[in-house]
Every structure is written in C-alpha cells, then in structure tokens.
Design a protein around this motif. Structure first.
Motif, PDB file in Angstrom:
ATOM      1  N   PHE A  75       0.837  -1.194   0.000  1.00 34.71           N
ATOM      2  CA  PHE A  75       0.000   0.000   0.000  1.00 34.71           C
ATOM      3  C   PHE A  75       0.874   1.246   0.000  1.00 34.71           C
ATOM      4  N   GLU A  76       0.512   2.201  -0.839  1.00 31.41           N
ATOM      5  CA  GLU A  76       1.088   3.540  -0.766  1.00 31.41           C
ATOM      6  C   GLU A  76      -0.002   4.430  -0.184  1.00 31.41           C
ATOM      7  N   ILE A  77       0.294   5.060   0.928  1.00 29.09           N
ATOM      8  CA  ILE A  77      -0.689   5.861   1.630  1.00 29.09           C
ATOM      9  C   ILE A  77      -0.427   7.335   1.321  1.00 29.09           C
ATOM     10  N   GLY A  78      -1.474   8.035   0.906  1.00 26.67           N
ATOM     11  CA  GLY A  78      -1.392   9.473   0.672  1.00 26.67           C
ATOM     12  C   GLY A  78      -1.897  10.202   1.902  1.00 26.67           C
ATOM     13  N   GLU A  79      -2.410  11.390   1.701  1.00 29.85           N
ATOM     14  CA  GLU A  79      -2.965  12.153   2.812  1.00 29.85           C
ATOM     15  C   GLU A  79      -4.302  11.560   3.238  1.00 29.85           C
ATOM     16  N   SER A  80      -4.288  10.774   4.278  1.00 31.28           N
ATOM     17  CA  SER A  80      -5.472  10.166   4.903  1.00 31.28           C
ATOM     18  C   SER A  80      -6.259   9.207   4.003  1.00 31.28           C
ATOM     19  N   SER A  81      -5.637   8.701   2.934  1.00 28.76           N
ATOM     20  CA  SER A  81      -6.311   7.713   2.084  1.00 28.76           C
ATOM     21  C   SER A  81      -5.275   6.838   1.394  1.00 28.76           C
ATOM     22  N   ILE A  82      -5.754   5.756   0.798  1.00 30.75           N
ATOM     23  CA  ILE A  82      -4.883   4.829   0.082  1.00 30.75           C
ATOM     24  C   ILE A  82      -4.723   5.332  -1.343  1.00 30.75           C
ATOM     25  N   ALA A  83      -3.474   5.603  -1.745  1.00 37.45           N
ATOM     26  CA  ALA A  83      -3.197   6.112  -3.089  1.00 37.45           C
ATOM     27  C   ALA A  83      -3.073   4.976  -4.096  1.00 37.45           C
ATOM     28  N   SER A  84      -2.451   3.863  -3.676  1.00 36.41           N
ATOM     29  CA  SER A  84      -2.297   2.735  -4.593  1.00 36.41           C
ATOM     30  C   SER A  84      -2.030   1.451  -3.821  1.00 36.41           C
ATOM     31  N   ILE A  85      -2.324   0.347  -4.507  1.00 40.47           N
ATOM     32  CA  ILE A  85      -2.035  -0.992  -3.983  1.00 40.47           C
ATOM     33  C   ILE A  85      -1.458  -1.813  -5.127  1.00 40.47           C
ATOM     34  N   ARG A  86      -0.428  -2.559  -4.827  1.00 42.62           N
ATOM     35  CA  ARG A  86       0.107  -3.537  -5.771  1.00 42.62           C
ATOM     36  C   ARG A  86      -0.063  -4.900  -5.106  1.00 42.62           C
ATOM     37  N   THR A  87      -0.704  -5.827  -5.827  1.00 48.05           N
ATOM     38  CA  THR A  87      -0.992  -7.155  -5.293  1.00 48.05           C
ATOM     39  C   THR A  87      -0.087  -8.194  -5.938  1.00 48.05           C
ATOM     40  N   TYR A  88       0.494  -9.026  -5.095  1.00 45.18           N
ATOM     41  CA  TYR A  88       1.293 -10.170  -5.526  1.00 45.18           C
ATOM     42  C   TYR A  88       0.585 -11.412  -5.003  1.00 45.18           C
ATOM     43  N   THR A  89       0.435 -12.429  -5.850  1.00 41.56           N
ATOM     44  CA  THR A  89      -0.279 -13.636  -5.427  1.00 41.56           C
ATOM     45  C   THR A  89       0.591 -14.882  -5.621  1.00 41.56           C
ATOM     46  N   GLY A  90       0.248 -15.888  -4.844  1.00 39.42           N
ATOM     47  CA  GLY A  90       0.892 -17.176  -4.953  1.00 39.42           C
ATOM     48  C   GLY A  90      -0.137 -18.264  -4.745  1.00 39.42           C
ATOM     49  N   PRO A  91       0.228 -19.497  -5.012  1.00 38.38           N
ATOM     50  CA  PRO A  91      -0.740 -20.590  -4.903  1.00 38.38           C
ATOM     51  C   PRO A  91      -1.172 -20.829  -3.462  1.00 38.38           C
ATOM     52  N   GLY A  92      -2.344 -21.405  -3.351  1.00 37.64           N
ATOM     53  CA  GLY A  92      -2.830 -21.835  -2.053  1.00 37.64           C
ATOM     54  C   GLY A  92      -2.188 -23.150  -1.687  1.00 37.64           C
TER      55      GLY A  92
END
Length: 113
Positions: free
Chosen positions: A94-111
């Motif tokens: 998560f990149e957090i800006g002024e009191s909100s979430i500016a961006s999210i990068r998701t990485y996934t792997g197998p269950g």
C-alpha cells in the motif's frame, strides 16, 4: 487513520460489501495493480469490487501487517473462497497518501497443495 489501520479497513470494507466505506478510504486517483489487470480511479475500482470481481464471496485473512512509517504498508495473508478454503495467498503493498490509500500492488501465490 494511520496506514496500517487504512489497510485493515480496506479488507473489512471489501469482505463486508461496505462500498461506501471503501470509497471513503481510497483516493480519487487510486490505482490497483493486480496480476490480472490494473484498475485506475476510485469509481472504477469500487464498481469492480461491487460487481466485476471473478468471485465476490471471499474473505481476506490478514496474517501480518508491516508498516514503514505512515506512507508504506505491506500486508501478507490469504484469500478464502465461499467454502472457507484458501483460494490463494497474497502480499499487498500500500502507498498511503494524505489520509487515504493512493495505490495498492498485489502479488499472489498458490494456495495449499
């Protein structure tokens, strides 16, 4: 809210279909980079979460939250399907800006195998 609290609220709002709360914690210029697509803009993202996700009956299990100051947060966990089985594991940054979430990068792997 600090970055870690915003991240936890992000998962809660998605899991509980609380899209007003979700819209309130992501910035207008929010960007979500996922392995399968990039979603740009708060309205587009909330609309995708509301009706465009491949599976809506899911639960995020947050296992660890790592914060580097208030601007950068990483969350490790797993996404459970409607039957409570692990669909896949994830790490979200998560990149957090002024009191909100500016961006999210998701990485996934197998269950589990």
């Amino acid at each position: 809210m600090d970055g870690a609290t915003l991240a936890r609220e992000y998962y809660r709002s998605i899991d509980e279909d609380d899209y007003d709360a979700l819209a309130g914690i992501v910035s207008a210029g929010f960007v979500h980079q996922r392995p399968d697509r990039t979603i740009e803009g708060r309205e587009e993202f909330v609309a995708f979460m509301r009706s465009g996700r491949p599976e809506r009956e899911t639960t995020h299990v947050v296992e660890s939250v790592y914060a580097a100051g208030d601007e950068n947060v990483a969350v490790e966990g797993q996404l459970l399907d409607a039957d409570g089985e692990t669909w896949f594991r994830f790490v979200d940054t998560f990149e957090i800006g002024e009191s909100s979430i500016a961006s999210i990068r998701t990485y996934t792997g197998p269950g589990p195998e």
